[in-house]
Scaffold this active site. Structure first.
Site, PDB file in Angstrom:
ATOM      1  CB  ALA A  58      -1.169  -0.159   1.300  1.00 34.44           C
ATOM      2  CG  HIS A  59      -0.966   5.050   0.625  1.00 35.99           C
ATOM      3  ND1 HIS A  59      -2.495   4.664   0.693  1.00 35.99           N
ATOM      4  CD2 HIS A  59      -1.074   5.599   1.889  1.00 35.99           C
ATOM      5  CE1 HIS A  59      -3.120   5.193   1.839  1.00 35.99           C
ATOM      6  NE2 HIS A  59      -2.243   5.524   2.541  1.00 35.99           N
TER       7      HIS A  59
END
Length: 335
Positions: free
Chosen positions: A238-239
């Site tokens: 994920a980010h």
């Protein structure tokens, strides 16, 4: 600040336009003629740039435009910020930031492709991309504007790479996506909003990312994968995740946003983490482990929620005793 290789200004917003888009109220306190020309995280505010603060700001910047809740407004104004008040500053930012800065779109045009690189039929390389020596870009791969692919890297068929820098010798597996927007959703409102992203995905040297993986770019900063990291098929990064060099992840790993993972860790199959935790160096995660808390260096954890492996295995033993299952029967049942 947003990398100009990947992002470009859309248009400055006046305070009245910002009020209309965001739903925040500036209470008539903004100077006449002020416009907002960029975006930045609260820890890197700049004059004339838009940010949001849900918990206040330790080092506010004179001239920064900040969306915040009522209780933090006075202290930010006293520090010289231009303040818009909203019950949900994150939602106000999500509604307006994408009108100030935007990601560059795929576009036909000249890219910088080294003469020794091999680009197969059907691959699309956007204008502004840079492909290094001895690279291989397989059929139907997509390389976005500003993307840099290091020497000897391989982008397998049907992979998509945008908003990213790929180190030399790295391999991006078939149908994997690197650099897409992360899953940042504003909760607590009727119409769910996706927060626009302005970061990058930075992949180190000699990294292997398997087939059908997803590596999100950062919301403001970068998602970082260190040198010689090995990621199996069907993994989600994920980010703003940071993974230290030499770490290995088996299939179906799911790493939540802003998690930091140290060097030389080993994640067995189907491991996961919650967001915003730190996992130290040389950590081993047993299969199906779900990390909910920080893990110190050199430890071995298992279970869901994850705990030190010795505790996890003791619990399994006690459960088997309570249920009357012996070790051999338990092994047979698992088959």
């Amino acid at each position: 600040m947003a990398d100009p290789r990947f992002y470009e200004p859309a248009r400055p917003l006046s305070i009245s336009q910002l009020e209309k888009l965001s739903g925040a109220s500036f209470e008539g306190l903004a100077p006449d003629g002020l416009s907002v020309s960029g975006v930045a995280p609260i820890e890197a505010m700049a004059a004339g740039f838009l940010s949001y603060a849900e918990k206040g700001a330790e080092t506010p910047v004179n001239g920064a435009v900040v969306l915040t809740v009522q209780k933090h407004a006075a202290s930010l104004r006293d520090a010289g910020c231009i303040v818009g008040i909203s019950d949900n500053p994150r939602a106000a930012f999500a509604r307006s930031a994408g009108h100030i800065f935007v990601g560059k779109e795929l576009v036909q045009g000249e890219a910088e492709i080294h003469e020794t690189a091999r680009v197969f039929p059907g691959a699309f390389i956007s204008a502004g991309a840079r492909i290094g020596a001895e690279c291989i870009i397989e059929p139907n791969a997509v390389i976005g504007p500003g993307v840099e692919i290091g020497e000897g890297a391989i982008i397998r068929a049907n992979a998509v790479v945008t908003f990213a820098v790929i180190g030399g010798g790295s391999i991006i597996g078939s149908s994997s996506v690197v650099g897409k927007t992360g899953f940042a959703v504003v909760l607590g409102i009727e119409d769910k909003l996706r927060v626009p992203h302005f970061g990058r995905a930075i992949i180190g040297k000699d990294v292997s990312i398997g087939a059908s993986c997803s590596v999100d770019r950062g919301l403001f900063g970068d998602t970082l994968i260190g040198d010689n990291v090995q990621i199996d098929n069907f993994c989600q990064i994920a980010h703003n995740v940071k993974i230290g060099k030499g770490t290995v992840m088996a299939a179906y790993a799911g790493i939540s946003g802003s998690t930091t993972i140290g060097e030389n860790c080993l994640f067995a199959g189907r491991c996961a983490t919650t967001d915003n935790i730190t996992i130290g160096n040389n950590v081993v995660m047993l299969a199906d482990a779900a990390a909910m808390y920080d893990i110190p260096d050199g430890e071995r954890w298992g279970g869901s929620p994850a705990m030190p492996a010795r505790n996890y295995l003791k619990q399994l033993t006690q459960l088997r005793k309570m249920s009357g299952i012996k070790g051999a029967q338990g092994k047979k049942a698992r088959r």
